[in-house]
Design a protein around this motif. Structure first.
Motif, PDB file in Angstrom:
ATOM      1  N   ILE A  61       0.616  -1.301  -0.407  1.00 14.95           N
ATOM      2  CA  ILE A  61       0.329   0.083  -0.275  1.00 14.95           C
ATOM      3  C   ILE A  61       0.955   1.461   0.246  1.00 14.95           C
ATOM      4  CG2 ILE A  61      -1.838   1.490   1.201  1.00 14.95           C
ATOM      5  CD1 ILE A  61      -2.387  -1.169   2.474  1.00 14.95           C
ATOM      6  N   ARG A  62       0.545   1.687  -1.281  1.00 14.74           N
ATOM      7  CA  ARG A  62       1.465   3.321  -0.930  1.00 14.74           C
ATOM      8  C   ARG A  62       0.744   4.331  -0.600  1.00 14.74           C
ATOM      9  NH1 ARG A  62       6.373   4.180  -3.032  1.00 14.74           N
ATOM     10  NH2 ARG A  62       5.988   5.286  -5.116  1.00 14.74           N
ATOM     11  N   LEU A  63       1.259   5.105   0.140  1.00 12.13           N
ATOM     12  CA  LEU A  63       0.517   5.607   0.787  1.00 12.13           C
ATOM     13  C   LEU A  63       0.967   7.340   1.220  1.00 12.13           C
ATOM     14  CD1 LEU A  63      -1.191   6.534   3.695  1.00 12.13           C
ATOM     15  CD2 LEU A  63       0.405   5.752   5.798  1.00 12.13           C
ATOM     16  N   GLY A  64      -0.059   8.823   0.878  1.00  8.15           N
ATOM     17  CA  GLY A  64       0.358   9.364   0.602  1.00  8.15           C
ATOM     18  C   GLY A  64       0.232  10.463   1.789  1.00  8.15           C
ATOM     19  N   VAL A  65       0.404  11.548   2.242  1.00  6.49           N
ATOM     20  CA  VAL A  65       0.149  12.275   3.635  1.00  6.49           C
ATOM     21  C   VAL A  65      -0.586  13.812   3.095  1.00  6.49           C
ATOM     22  CG1 VAL A  65       0.739  13.231   6.040  1.00  6.49           C
ATOM     23  CG2 VAL A  65       1.345  11.067   4.909  1.00  6.49           C
ATOM     24  N   GLY A  67       8.656  24.986   5.769  1.00  3.18           N
ATOM     25  CA  GLY A  67       9.758  24.110   6.262  1.00  3.18           C
ATOM     26  C   GLY A  67       9.282  22.428   6.942  1.00  3.18           C
ATOM     27  N   ARG A  68       8.297  22.199   6.819  1.00  2.00           N
ATOM     28  CA  ARG A  68       7.748  21.081   6.968  1.00  2.00           C
ATOM     29  C   ARG A  68       7.788  20.278   5.165  1.00  2.00           C
ATOM     30  NH1 ARG A  68       2.743  22.400  10.826  1.00  2.00           N
ATOM     31  NH2 ARG A  68       3.500  22.887  12.449  1.00  2.00           N
ATOM     32  N   ILE A  69       7.698  20.730   4.447  1.00  2.00           N
ATOM     33  CA  ILE A  69       8.206  20.249   3.253  1.00  2.00           C
ATOM     34  C   ILE A  69       9.616  20.009   3.571  1.00  2.00           C
ATOM     35  CG2 ILE A  69       8.346  20.358   0.878  1.00  2.00           C
ATOM     36  CD1 ILE A  69       5.682  19.463   1.401  1.00  2.00           C
ATOM     37  N   GLU A  70      10.720  20.353   3.940  1.00  2.00           N
ATOM     38  CA  GLU A  70      12.342  20.469   3.975  1.00  2.00           C
ATOM     39  C   GLU A  70      12.285  19.371   5.505  1.00  2.00           C
ATOM     40  OE1 GLU A  70      16.248  22.957   5.192  1.00  2.00           O
ATOM     41  OE2 GLU A  70      14.121  23.859   5.138  1.00  2.00           O
ATOM     42  N   ASN A  71      11.229  20.105   6.216  1.00  2.00           N
ATOM     43  CA  ASN A  71      11.324  18.435   6.998  1.00  2.00           C
ATOM     44  C   ASN A  71      11.206  16.689   6.355  1.00  2.00           C
ATOM     45  OD1 ASN A  71       9.668  17.193   8.935  1.00  2.00           O
ATOM     46  ND2 ASN A  71      11.612  17.946   9.990  1.00  2.00           N
ATOM     47  N   ALA A  72      10.012  16.972   5.696  1.00  2.00           N
ATOM     48  CA  ALA A  72      10.132  15.661   5.262  1.00  2.00           C
ATOM     49  C   ALA A  72      11.063  15.421   4.771  1.00  2.00           C
ATOM     50  CB  ALA A  72       8.112  15.546   4.145  1.00  2.00           C
ATOM     51  N   LYS A  73      11.225  16.190   3.482  1.00  2.77           N
ATOM     52  CA  LYS A  73      13.061  15.044   3.110  1.00  2.77           C
ATOM     53  C   LYS A  73      13.567  14.327   4.061  1.00  2.77           C
ATOM     54  CE  LYS A  73      11.966  17.846  -1.409  1.00  2.77           C
ATOM     55  NZ  LYS A  73      11.783  16.652  -2.381  1.00  2.77           N
ATOM     56  N   LEU A 115       6.200   4.493   2.434  1.00  2.58           N
ATOM     57  CA  LEU A 115       5.508   5.959   1.888  1.00  2.58           C
ATOM     58  C   LEU A 115       5.624   7.083   0.399  1.00  2.58           C
ATOM     59  CD1 LEU A 115       4.531   9.274   3.104  1.00  2.58           C
ATOM     60  CD2 LEU A 115       7.515   9.452   3.640  1.00  2.58           C
ATOM     61  N   ALA A 116       4.268   7.453   0.038  1.00  2.87           N
ATOM     62  CA  ALA A 116       4.647   7.985  -1.799  1.00  2.87           C
ATOM     63  C   ALA A 116       4.846   9.455  -1.826  1.00  2.87           C
ATOM     64  CB  ALA A 116       3.657   7.441  -2.112  1.00  2.87           C
ATOM     65  N   GLY A 117       4.693  10.047  -0.846  1.00  2.00           N
ATOM     66  CA  GLY A 117       4.634  12.016  -0.957  1.00  2.00           C
ATOM     67  C   GLY A 117       3.910  12.198   0.250  1.00  2.00           C
ATOM     68  N   ILE A 118       4.756  13.634   0.375  1.00  2.00           N
ATOM     69  CA  ILE A 118       3.457  14.570   1.295  1.00  2.00           C
ATOM     70  C   ILE A 118       3.402  15.799   1.131  1.00  2.00           C
ATOM     71  CG2 ILE A 118       4.192  15.876   3.525  1.00  2.00           C
ATOM     72  CD1 ILE A 118       5.946  13.171   4.680  1.00  2.00           C
ATOM     73  N   CYS A 119       2.105  15.688   1.541  1.00  2.00           N
ATOM     74  CA  CYS A 119       1.867  17.847   1.055  1.00  2.00           C
ATOM     75  C   CYS A 119       1.507  18.097   2.257  1.00  2.00           C
ATOM     76  CB  CYS A 119       0.483  17.469   0.467  1.00  2.00           C
ATOM     77  SG  CYS A 119      -0.268  18.955  -0.255  1.00  2.00           S
ATOM     78  N   ASP A 120       2.295  19.792   2.534  1.00  2.00           N
ATOM     79  CA  ASP A 120       2.124  20.809   3.179  1.00  2.00           C
ATOM     80  C   ASP A 120       1.881  22.330   3.215  1.00  2.00           C
ATOM     81  OD1 ASP A 120       1.866  20.214   6.209  1.00  2.00           O
ATOM     82  OD2 ASP A 120       2.900  22.201   5.915  1.00  2.00           O
ATOM     83  N   LEU A 121       0.965  22.921   3.165  1.00  2.00           N
ATOM     84  CA  LEU A 121       1.135  24.201   2.772  1.00  2.00           C
ATOM     85  C   LEU A 121       2.897  24.917   3.850  1.00  2.00           C
ATOM     86  CD1 LEU A 121      -2.572  24.877   3.714  1.00  2.00           C
ATOM     87  CD2 LEU A 121      -0.890  24.360   1.013  1.00  2.00           C
ATOM     88  N   TYR A 122       3.058  24.124   4.408  1.00  2.00           N
ATOM     89  CA  TYR A 122       4.330  25.309   5.227  1.00  2.00           C
ATOM     90  C   TYR A 122       6.360  24.484   4.361  1.00  2.00           C
ATOM     91  CZ  TYR A 122       8.154  26.578   8.516  1.00  2.00           C
ATOM     92  OH  TYR A 122       9.288  27.043   8.654  1.00  2.00           O
ATOM     93  N   LEU A 147      11.828  12.172  -2.065  1.00  2.00           N
ATOM     94  CA  LEU A 147      10.268  11.746  -1.538  1.00  2.00           C
ATOM     95  C   LEU A 147       9.658  12.528  -2.938  1.00  2.00           C
ATOM     96  CD1 LEU A 147       8.025  10.438  -0.096  1.00  2.00           C
ATOM     97  CD2 LEU A 147       8.409  12.895   1.945  1.00  2.00           C
ATOM     98  N   TYR A 148       8.369  12.635  -2.995  1.00  2.94           N
ATOM     99  CA  TYR A 148       7.929  13.227  -3.731  1.00  2.94           C
ATOM    100  C   TYR A 148       6.744  14.092  -2.661  1.00  2.94           C
ATOM    101  CZ  TYR A 148       3.775  15.417  -6.490  1.00  2.94           C
ATOM    102  OH  TYR A 148       2.766  16.484  -6.947  1.00  2.94           O
ATOM    103  N   THR A 149       7.041  15.681  -3.116  1.00  2.00           N
ATOM    104  CA  THR A 149       6.616  16.405  -2.046  1.00  2.00           C
ATOM    105  C   THR A 149       5.598  17.498  -2.969  1.00  2.00           C
ATOM    106  OG1 THR A 149       8.174  18.348  -1.789  1.00  2.00           O
ATOM    107  CG2 THR A 149       7.824  16.159   0.113  1.00  2.00           C
TER     108      THR A 149
END
Length: 466
Positions: free
Chosen positions: A54-58, A89-95, A80-87, A102-104
């Motif tokens: 199961i491939r998961l997006g957040v 800094g959290r995109i950077e933190n995810a990577k 984990l397949a991808g993360i979406c956030d509006l900030y 990682l797809y963001t």
């Protein structure tokens, strides 16, 4: 351990296998068939089969998004397949956490368009919950949506309809309803362990700035790093406000306050244990006691709800309490009160204390009989003694009991296990859209009651305001 040590401990470790437990639909070993003891340990041996990947997006990688993803990835076969956030800094933190490749994205629709994502966790601020959930279902994604499932009561039927239309798995993120502790409490309540239920007192107190959602605001927070325009797309236009972006729960424009965050945990737990569809009347009051930080939703709030007599449970009253400046240091407990005792549910520790009335009615002591003429007192005492035996006048006794989950047990992982099992095997989830709405609606009605200063009438069967 020698016999003396065993006697001194006065503990009986009751091993209960829960291998087949799914949403507590299969009961534990019957209480009535077991020897009573002071303490019992619930053991959990759920075997997780690794099925298809199961491939998961957040969508929403804040505090709860981090916790949710970490728990989800503990279930075998989930990636984990991808993360979406509006900030940014959290995109950077995810990577940093999951790799630079990682797809963001800051646009959730781009994540939903990806064919390599099977399911999404939606952990955004409340005002977006229903919209993103419906969009995700329409794109063929399975949805794990954080509580409250909706921001407004009128959004509930739309989410339920979308789940039915698209046929995808939807589970709401009140993870406590997947716990073995609540499953045991549910069983004991149904078995009559505390007699006939008549009241539930539910408390979720905190005593810290973090507990009051005063999360650390990053130094670079502004309208561009936070994608403010997209943040307020589902609301009325507002000037950039870092507090509303990072402390959104405290503001009614984008969040639902203590009701949507903590009342809903207490409601979902109560509904699970009692098999209830919800209350019929709802009243709430609140105040601003300590956190004078610009919030427009209170930091101390109480609610009173009346549940009707149904085939699933007797009539009972539910009181709700959240106090962000509680001198207790913080506490979370659901106390179920019945005619023969009380059951305290504290996380996955369940304690039962009994108090059973005698069969005979009271006579003497703190009673009006001593105010009567002496001859009448004597005559009535003889009548009472002739009618009721010594045994009937004594309070029956029943040993108290404590159940604890084993060390290391994680209900959050269990909740995600149910979600992924449902995707792979077509099994039922513990908290579907209907269950989630029946918990969310009374919680949101508490805010309505608070602002309108009136009692809210609710139809728990048809799920609509009266």
């Amino acid at each position: 351990m020698n016999k003396d040590s065993q006697a001194s401990r006065r503990k009986f470790l009751q091993q209960i296998g829960a291998t087949s437990l799914v949403a507590a639909s299969s009961p534990f070993a019957s209480l009535g068939a077991q020897q009573k003891a002071e303490e019992r340990i619930l053991t959990y041996e759920k075997r997780i089969s690794v099925g298809e990947k199961i491939r998961l997006g957040v969508i929403g990688f804040g505090v709860q998004g981090h916790f949710d993803l970490a728990s989800a990835l503990k279930v075998p076969g989930v990636e984990l397949a991808g993360i979406c956030d509006l900030y940014t800094g959290r995109i950077e933190n995810a990577k940093e956490l999951y790799g630079k490749d990682l797809y963001t994205t800051r646009n959730y629709k781009e994540l939903l368009d990806r064919s390599d994502i099977d399911a999404v966790i939606i952990a955004t601020h409340d005002v977006w919950h229903a919209r993103i959930t419906i969009d995700a279902l329409a794109k063929g994604k399975h949805v794990y949506i954080e509580k409250p499932m909706v921001y407004k009561i009128d959004e509930g039927p739309k989410v339920i309809a979308a789940q039915k239309k698209y046929g995808k798995v939807l589970q709401v993120g009140s993870q406590r309803v997947s716990s073995i502790g609540l499953a045991k409490a549910k069983e004991m309540l149904a078995a009559g362990e505390i007699g006939k239920l008549n009241m539930v007192n539910a408390v979720y107190d905190r005593q810290s700035s973090i507990g009051a959602w005063q999360y650390t605001i990053p130094k670079d927070a502004d309208a561009s790093t936070c994608d403010w325009n997209r943040f307020i797309e589902a609301t009325a236009k507002m000037e950039f406000d870092a507090k509303k972006f990072f402390w959104w729960r405290a503001f009614k424009e984008v969040g639902t306050g203590v009701a949507g965050d903590l009342f809903i945990h207490l409601l979902s737990g109560t509904h699970f244990m009692t098999n209830s569809n919800g209350p019929e009347t709802i009243f709430s009051t609140g105040q601003f006691s300590h956190w004078n930080d610009g919030r427009n939703l209170p930091d101390v709030m109480s609610g009173v709800m009346q549940y009707g007599n149904t085939a699933e449970h007797p009539a009972f009253q539910l009181t709700l309490q959240v106090n962000f400046v509680s001198g207790t240091g913080g506490q979370e407990v659901i106390r179920l009160i019945g005619s023969e005792g009380v059951m305290d549910v504290k996380g996955n520790t369940i304690s039962v204390k009994h108090s059973i009335m005698p069969e005979a009615p009271g006579f003497g002591g703190y009673d009006s009989v001593f105010t009567l003429p002496k001859s009448m007192q004597e005559e009535m005492t003889r009548d009472y003694n002739a009618k009721w035996t010594d045994a009937q006048r004594k309070r029956p006794t029943k040993e108290d009991v404590i159940f604890r989950a084993p060390a290391g047990y994680d209900e959050h992982v269990d909740h995600f296990t149910h979600f992924f099992d449902a995707i792979r095997n077509g099994t039922s989830v513990v908290e579907d859209a209907t269950f989630g709405f029946r918990a969310a609606a009374p919680a949101l009605a508490c805010n309505e009651s608070y602002f309108q200063k009136k009692i809210i009438q609710w139809d728990p069967v048809n799920m609509k305001l009266k």
